[in-house]
Write an enzyme that holds these catalytic residues in place. Structure first.
Site, PDB file in Angstrom:
ATOM      1  CG  HIS A 159      76.540  31.341  34.613  1.00 13.19           C
ATOM      2  ND1 HIS A 159      76.062  30.551  35.634  1.00 13.19           N
ATOM      3  CD2 HIS A 159      77.434  32.187  35.183  1.00 13.19           C
ATOM      4  CE1 HIS A 159      76.645  30.910  36.773  1.00 13.19           C
ATOM      5  NE2 HIS A 159      77.491  31.896  36.521  1.00 13.19           N
TER       6      HIS A 159
ATOM      7  CG  ASP B 235      82.275  30.192  39.344  1.00 11.36           C
ATOM      8  OD1 ASP B 235      81.465  30.929  39.941  1.00 11.36           O
ATOM      9  OD2 ASP B 235      82.962  30.573  38.383  1.00 11.36           O
TER      10      ASP B 235
END
Length: 430
Positions: free
Chosen positions: A137, A172
């Site tokens: 991220h 993920d």
């Protein structure tokens, strides 16, 4: 088929000793649990184990802005109150707190992924594993979703020194937004993310229609999924998409992010994958027989993360692992059944066959828009900033752990709470 893959595995015990705080779901100690489980199955005897170098600020600045790197290096829990404006600017706070040894933590996990890429580039291994990495991220100038430095981007940049095209795959439960954003305008990296999308789920990006721009148009692939997807549905779609991507894009190397928060029962996840279902994706990618860099990622039920990444280490080594977990330092966390595998749960699968077919069709349609794999005239390969000098002491995890300072072996008691006794509040972000 390669006769026998050579595996490099990167681990530094210090990366598992940092503490995000008592109410934070990110528990780096899951990395220590994973490593001890790998050792208990004696998998370390089948691969080369290295302690990564701590990435230098100049290496981190190959992607991140120099001012952001410098701030991460400077900020401490005691001084953060003096930098309220910078804390906001760089998105540090509740989700991405400032804790002791923050910058060293970033240096270690990023160094592992950079070293992994360099060993692949120098053909010193076929597969490189860094379970501490996969923090997908983080953005160029800010932290996001428990991630401070985007080691995946740094690793891909290294691989691009030797490979015209790199394929990035992310399983993920959260969209791999930081990696996608970094390469959104280039055709030299194709990003493929399988993730939960909708219902205000973090990070809120990764729609099917987000496909890249300019030279990168059609080189970002998003597979937005709904709650409860199970092994059969996930793997069928994964195989169809990745097989077509591989045939069309013809990458020279692959980076696989194995976030374990897509498992059933994860504290922040909403998928319904068993470990076997998750690991089947790893096996498929391994069998593509390209240089492969494997990282961790999300995963907030610590014992299941350790189980998952141990199973997947075994798959990368072609090793069959008994289901009964051997004795190890963390054996009590695998009670009561002490089983290596976890099964899918009773969740409803909201991903209908027609919905998944529509995703597959759109992805295939987008891939047809790519005329051919991009042709890149590779120039002289730039030198590495740092070439690891590995010696026997570095390769022996028992020796190196004995050299650690005692104060870095102190664990916070809150790391060990589990199940109903876990004192951590679950947040919406991941």
């Amino acid at each position: 088929m390669r006769s026998k893959d050579k595996i490099a595995y990167f681990y530094d015990g210090d990366v598992g000793n940092v503490y995000f705080g008592p109410s934070h779901p990110m528990k780096p100690h899951r990395l220590c649990m994973t490593h001890h489980l790998v050792l208990s199955y004696e998998l370390h005897n089948k691969m080369e184990i290295y302690r990564p170098h701590k990435a230098y600020p100049v290496e981190l600045a190959q992607f991140h802005s120099a001012d952001y790197v410098e701030f991460l290096n400077r900020i401490t829990p005691d001084t953060q109150v003096l930098f309220s404006n910078e804390m906001v600017k760089y998105n540090l706070g509740e989700d991405c707190p400032v804790f002791e040894n923050l910058f060293e933590f970033c240096q270690i996990y990023a160094g592992g992924t950079i070293d992994a890429a360099r060993r692949l580039n120098n053909r010193l291994c076929d597969i490189a594993i860094n379970w501490a990495g996969g923090l997908h991220h983080a953005k160029k100038c800010e932290a996001s979703g428990f991630c401070y430095v985007n080691d995946l981007v740094l690793g891909i940049l290294e691989l691009l020194k030797h490979h015209a095209r790199v394929l990035y795959i992310d399983i993920d439960v959260h969209h791999g937004d930081g990696v996608e954003e970094a390469f959104y305008f280039t055709d030299r990296v194709m990003t493929v993310s399988f993730h939960k999308y909708g219902d205000m789920f973090f990070p809120g990006t990764g729609d099917l229609k987000d496909i890249g721009e300019r030279e990168g148009k059609f080189y970002a692939i998003n597979v937005p999924l709904k709650d409860g997807i199970d092994d059969t549905s996930f793997y069928r779609l994964f195989k169809l998409v990745i097989t077509k991507v591989f045939e069309t894009y013809q990458p020279g190397a692959i980076v696989l992010q194995c976030g374990a928060d897509s498992l059933a029962g994860d504290r922040l996840g909403c998928f319904n994958l068993s470990i076997d279902g998750h690991a089947a994706c790893v096996r498929l990618v391994k069998n593509l027989n390209l240089p492969l860099l494997v990282t961790g990622g999300g995963g907030y039920t610590k014992e299941d993360v350790a189980r998952c990444w141990t199973v997947e280490t075994g798959i990368l080594l072609d090793a069959e692992l008994p289901d009964e977990i051997p004795e190890n330092e963390y054996i009590k966390y695998f009670a009561p059944d002490y089983s290596l595998k976890i099964l899918s749960g009773p969740m409803e699968n909201f991903n209908s066959r027609s919905y998944l077919n529509s995703i597959r069709q759109q992805v295939h349609e987008n891939l047809r828009s790519i005329q051919h794999s991009p042709s890149v005239q590779l120039q002289e390969v730039p030198p590495d900033f740092y070439i690891p000098d590995f010696d026997e002491n570095e390769q022996n995890p028992d020796v190196r752990m004995n050299r650690r300072k005692k104060d870095k072996q102190i664990h916070n008691d809150a790391e060990y709470y589990a199940g109903d006794n876990d004192n951590d509040r679950i947040t919406d972000d991941a």
